[in-house]
Design an enzyme around this catalytic site. Structure first.
Site, PDB file in Angstrom:
ATOM      1  CG  HIS A 163      -0.249   0.383   2.503  1.00  0.00           C
ATOM      2  ND1 HIS A 163       0.429  -0.526   3.264  1.00  0.00           N
ATOM      3  CD2 HIS A 163      -0.115   1.568   3.143  1.00  0.00           C
ATOM      4  CE1 HIS A 163       0.940   0.081   4.325  1.00  0.00           C
ATOM      5  NE2 HIS A 163       0.627   1.348   4.289  1.00  0.00           N
TER       6      HIS A 163
HETATM    7  C1  UD1 Z   1      -2.017   6.092   5.278  1.00  0.00           C
HETATM    8  C2  UD1 Z   1      -0.740   6.623   5.934  1.00  0.00           C
HETATM    9  C3  UD1 Z   1       0.313   5.523   5.930  1.00  0.00           C
HETATM   10  C4  UD1 Z   1      -0.196   4.245   6.579  1.00  0.00           C
HETATM   11  C5  UD1 Z   1      -1.511   3.840   5.915  1.00  0.00           C
HETATM   12  C6  UD1 Z   1      -2.087   2.684   6.684  1.00  0.00           C
HETATM   13  C7  UD1 Z   1      -0.321   9.026   5.604  1.00  0.00           C
HETATM   14  C8  UD1 Z   1       0.490  10.021   4.869  1.00  0.00           C
HETATM   15  N1  UD1 Z   1      -0.195   7.738   5.176  1.00  0.00           N
HETATM   16  O1  UD1 Z   1      -1.715   5.801   3.935  1.00  0.00           O
HETATM   17  O2  UD1 Z   1       1.438   5.958   6.681  1.00  0.00           O
HETATM   18  O3  UD1 Z   1       0.734   3.231   6.390  1.00  0.00           O
HETATM   19  O4  UD1 Z   1      -2.435   4.934   5.987  1.00  0.00           O
HETATM   20  O5  UD1 Z   1      -3.007   1.971   5.959  1.00  0.00           O
HETATM   21  O6  UD1 Z   1      -1.044   9.365   6.502  1.00  0.00           O
HETATM   22  N2  UD1 Z   1      -8.973   4.941   0.748  1.00  0.00           N
HETATM   23  C9  UD1 Z   1     -10.208   4.365   0.632  1.00  0.00           C
HETATM   24  N3  UD1 Z   1     -10.884   4.079   1.776  1.00  0.00           N
HETATM   25  C10 UD1 Z   1     -10.418   4.348   3.021  1.00  0.00           C
HETATM   26  C11 UD1 Z   1      -9.167   4.953   3.118  1.00  0.00           C
HETATM   27  C12 UD1 Z   1      -8.453   5.243   1.970  1.00  0.00           C
HETATM   28  O7  UD1 Z   1     -10.681   4.095  -0.457  1.00  0.00           O
HETATM   29  O8  UD1 Z   1     -11.102   4.045   4.015  1.00  0.00           O
HETATM   30  C13 UD1 Z   1      -8.204   5.216  -0.486  1.00  0.00           C
HETATM   31  C14 UD1 Z   1      -8.495   6.616  -1.068  1.00  0.00           C
HETATM   32  O9  UD1 Z   1      -8.469   6.501  -2.448  1.00  0.00           O
HETATM   33  C15 UD1 Z   1      -7.315   7.416  -0.599  1.00  0.00           C
HETATM   34  C16 UD1 Z   1      -6.194   6.374  -0.597  1.00  0.00           C
HETATM   35  O10 UD1 Z   1      -6.806   5.163  -0.205  1.00  0.00           O
HETATM   36  O11 UD1 Z   1      -7.028   8.513  -1.422  1.00  0.00           O
HETATM   37  C17 UD1 Z   1      -5.054   6.699   0.327  1.00  0.00           C
HETATM   38  O12 UD1 Z   1      -5.526   6.925   1.682  1.00  0.00           O
HETATM   39  P1  UD1 Z   1      -4.690   7.832   2.699  1.00  0.00           P
HETATM   40  O13 UD1 Z   1      -5.304   7.745   4.035  1.00  0.00           O
HETATM   41  O14 UD1 Z   1      -4.483   9.182   2.128  1.00  0.00           O
HETATM   42  O15 UD1 Z   1      -3.277   7.167   2.681  1.00  0.00           O
HETATM   43  P2  UD1 Z   1      -2.854   5.646   2.888  1.00  0.00           P
HETATM   44  O16 UD1 Z   1      -2.204   5.197   1.625  1.00  0.00           O
HETATM   45  O17 UD1 Z   1      -3.989   4.871   3.394  1.00  0.00           O
HETATM   46  N1  UDP Z   2      -4.054  -5.121   8.795  1.00  0.00           N
HETATM   47  C1  UDP Z   2      -5.346  -5.602   8.903  1.00  0.00           C
HETATM   48  N2  UDP Z   2      -5.976  -5.995   7.749  1.00  0.00           N
HETATM   49  C2  UDP Z   2      -5.394  -5.921   6.529  1.00  0.00           C
HETATM   50  C3  UDP Z   2      -4.071  -5.431   6.444  1.00  0.00           C
HETATM   51  C4  UDP Z   2      -3.426  -5.027   7.599  1.00  0.00           C
HETATM   52  O1  UDP Z   2      -5.899  -5.704   9.996  1.00  0.00           O
HETATM   53  O2  UDP Z   2      -6.037  -6.289   5.531  1.00  0.00           O
HETATM   54  C5  UDP Z   2      -3.358  -4.689  10.028  1.00  0.00           C
HETATM   55  C6  UDP Z   2      -2.027  -5.342  10.251  1.00  0.00           C
HETATM   56  O3  UDP Z   2      -2.194  -6.589  10.906  1.00  0.00           O
HETATM   57  C7  UDP Z   2      -1.292  -4.316  11.082  1.00  0.00           C
HETATM   58  C8  UDP Z   2      -1.837  -3.012  10.556  1.00  0.00           C
HETATM   59  O4  UDP Z   2      -3.054  -3.315   9.898  1.00  0.00           O
HETATM   60  O5  UDP Z   2      -1.604  -4.427  12.447  1.00  0.00           O
HETATM   61  C9  UDP Z   2      -0.856  -2.420   9.616  1.00  0.00           C
HETATM   62  O6  UDP Z   2      -1.451  -1.366   8.936  1.00  0.00           O
HETATM   63  P1  UDP Z   2      -1.002  -0.903   7.483  1.00  0.00           P
HETATM   64  O7  UDP Z   2      -0.256  -1.970   6.795  1.00  0.00           O
HETATM   65  O8  UDP Z   2      -2.217  -0.368   6.828  1.00  0.00           O
HETATM   66  O9  UDP Z   2      -0.072   0.369   7.813  1.00  0.00           O
HETATM   67  P2  UDP Z   2       1.413   0.545   8.329  1.00  0.00           P
HETATM   68  O10 UDP Z   2       1.658  -0.349   9.473  1.00  0.00           O
HETATM   69  O11 UDP Z   2       2.315   0.323   7.170  1.00  0.00           O
HETATM   70  O12 UDP Z   2       1.441   1.997   8.702  1.00  0.00           O
END
Ligand code: UD1
Ligand code: UDP
Length: 382
Positions: free
Chosen positions: A219
């Site tokens: 991601h």
């Molecule tokens: C964010 C965090 C990242 C973390 C990740 C965990 C920042 C800069 N990044 O990244 O550090 O590892 O969360 O998962 O804060 N979207 C949906 N539904 C949702 C949420 C997101 O469709 O419920 C899609 C949207 O298109 C959105 C994209 O995901 O634009 C990115 O979401 P965003 O929260 O901006 O960043 P993450 O990539 O999720």
């Molecule tokens: N996780 C989850 N379901 C998923 C993928 C990840 O519950 O489908 C959990 C995972 O076990 C971990 C956390 O989400 O505890 C990690 O989040 P993510 O990978 O989104 O972000 P990061 O840790 O890189 O910030």
């Protein structure tokens, strides 16, 4: 009684917060009151609500519903909303987790009106400022009063940046206190791993009972948004599955799911879609994730949290990034940084296939990090 105001927003923060909320409920309910603010950064049911339902996290007192957007717009909306709530609730401190835009917004809002900041997961560094999270975590650490680092490397990073190893209270913005205290996610993995065994049907639902499958998550923004990297990752996944006749399950973040058809070449997209060994599924719940991690043969991921959980459950991990903040995983030999490099990923997989015994030393505390954090907040925040 002291009042904490906790900011959550993204999936990993919601999960991390479960450890502190549990400690407060079990041990500190007479002395600590927690107000929870959900920024709404993540909002799909399987990125947010599922964790409240499953992990016994109190329903948020506020939800700012900011949703997705550019970094600037998303963070600005959060700052505005958090400031308003801080002024109304007048908490003794704000608790911030990790390194997302929700973390940064909490740090900006609180520091401007002098609400002490407690940063859980302080000190981690990738030394790559092109990564939005690196900027967020450095900025948050620089205005925090109590900084809780899960690892020795994180603690040492703070010392190198000028934080004092030893100093005396009262602690403040200008006299911050740093700790090496263990990882709240290790607390959670221990606590929820027995529950996961009982509750989850994710393995049988996906024909994965035999444990000879790989688990992958992708991601990180550079992996999803740069077609060259995304194609390399999926070429490697496709090759490994076919050459080893092994299933690879990918619970896919919505960000990646949205970009797959756009950024993979049409040929690779169609190959991946028709390869029956590759199981792309929607994001799973935390208990389902634990069941997958515990039963997988190996984990491939660009996630910070999933890297560590692979280690907690004694699984080898291929890190799909050019560096990691969790350097101990690599130095212990159980994780390899392979970047989004097809050749390196396959090489790492072949290496782990041959390795009989990996080492998983105790690096993340004793499972009581959240309790320790609560005690220190009670001692040091007025
Ligand atoms: C964010 C965090 C990242 C973390 C990740 C965990 C920042 C800069 N990044 O990244 O550090 O590892 O969360 O998962 O804060 N979207 C949906 N539904 C949702 C949420 C997101 O469709 O419920 C899609 C949207 O298109 C959105 C994209 O995901 O634009 C990115 O979401 P965003 O929260 O901006 O960043 P993450 O990539 O999720
Ligand atoms: N996780 C989850 N379901 C998923 C993928 C990840 O519950 O489908 C959990 C995972 O076990 C971990 C956390 O989400 O505890 C990690 O989040 P993510 O990978 O989104 O972000 P990061 O840790 O890189 O910030």
């Amino acid at each position: 009684m002291i009042k904490l105001l906790t900011i959550i927003g993204a999936r990993p923060q919601i999960i991390k917060s479960a450890a502190l909320s549990r400690a407060i409920k079990n041990k500190f309910s007479d002395t600590v009151r927690e107000i929870i603010v959900h920024t709404g950064q993540h909002y799909d049911d399987n990125m947010s609500q599922v964790f409240f339902d499953e992990l016994d996290i109190p329903h948020p007192n506020y939800n700012l519903n900011v949703g997705s957007g550019s970094h600037g717009k998303q963070t600005a909306l959060m700052i505005e909303g958090i400031e308003e709530i801080l002024l109304k609730e007048k908490p003794n401190c704000i608790v911030l987790y990790g390194d997302t835009n929700s973390t940064l917004a909490g740090a900006v809002a609180a520091s401007k009106i002098q609400v002490p900041i407690v940063h859980v997961e302080a000190g981690l560094r990738s030394f790559n400022k092109a990564m939005p999270e690196e900027v967020n975590r450095i900025m948050c650490d620089s205005v925090s009063t109590l900084l809780f680092s899960p690892t020795k490397a994180g603690f040492d990073n703070l010392v190198k940046e000028g934080f004092k190893k030893k100093n005396s209270p009262p602690y403040s913005f200008d006299n911050p206190k740093i700790y090496h205290c263990g990882d709240v996610m290790f607390d959670n993995s221990l606590h929820f791993s027995t529950v996961a065994k009982k509750k989850s049907a994710i393995l049988s639902d996906n024909g994965l009972e035999d444990g000879s499958f790989l688990l992958a998550t992708i991601h990180r923004n550079n992996n999803t948004d740069e077609p060259e990297r995304l194609n390399a990752l999926f070429r490697a996944i496709n090759k490994i599955s076919i050459e080893n006749d092994i299933k690879i399950v990918l619970p896919l973040h919505p960000r990646t799911a949205k970009l797959l058809s756009q950024n993979l070449t049409p040929e690779l997209y169609s190959t991946v879609k028709t390869n029956e060994l590759i199981k792309i599924i929607p994001p799973v719940s935390f208990l389902e994730m634990i069941a997958l991690e515990k039963n997988a043969f190996l984990v491939m991921t660009d996630s910070g949290g999933v890297q560590k959980e692979a280690f907690f459950f004694k699984k080898p991990c291929i890190i799909l990034r050019s560096e990691t903040e969790w350097v101990e995983l690599v130095s212990s030999g159980s994780a390899i940084v392979a970047d989004a490099n097809e050749v390196e990923i396959i090489k790492a997989f072949e290496k782990f296939k041959k390795m009989k015994r990996l080492k998983f030393p105790d690096l993340f505390g004793d499972g009581n990090a959240a309790e320790f954090i609560c005690q220190e907040i009670l001692k040091n925040i007025r």
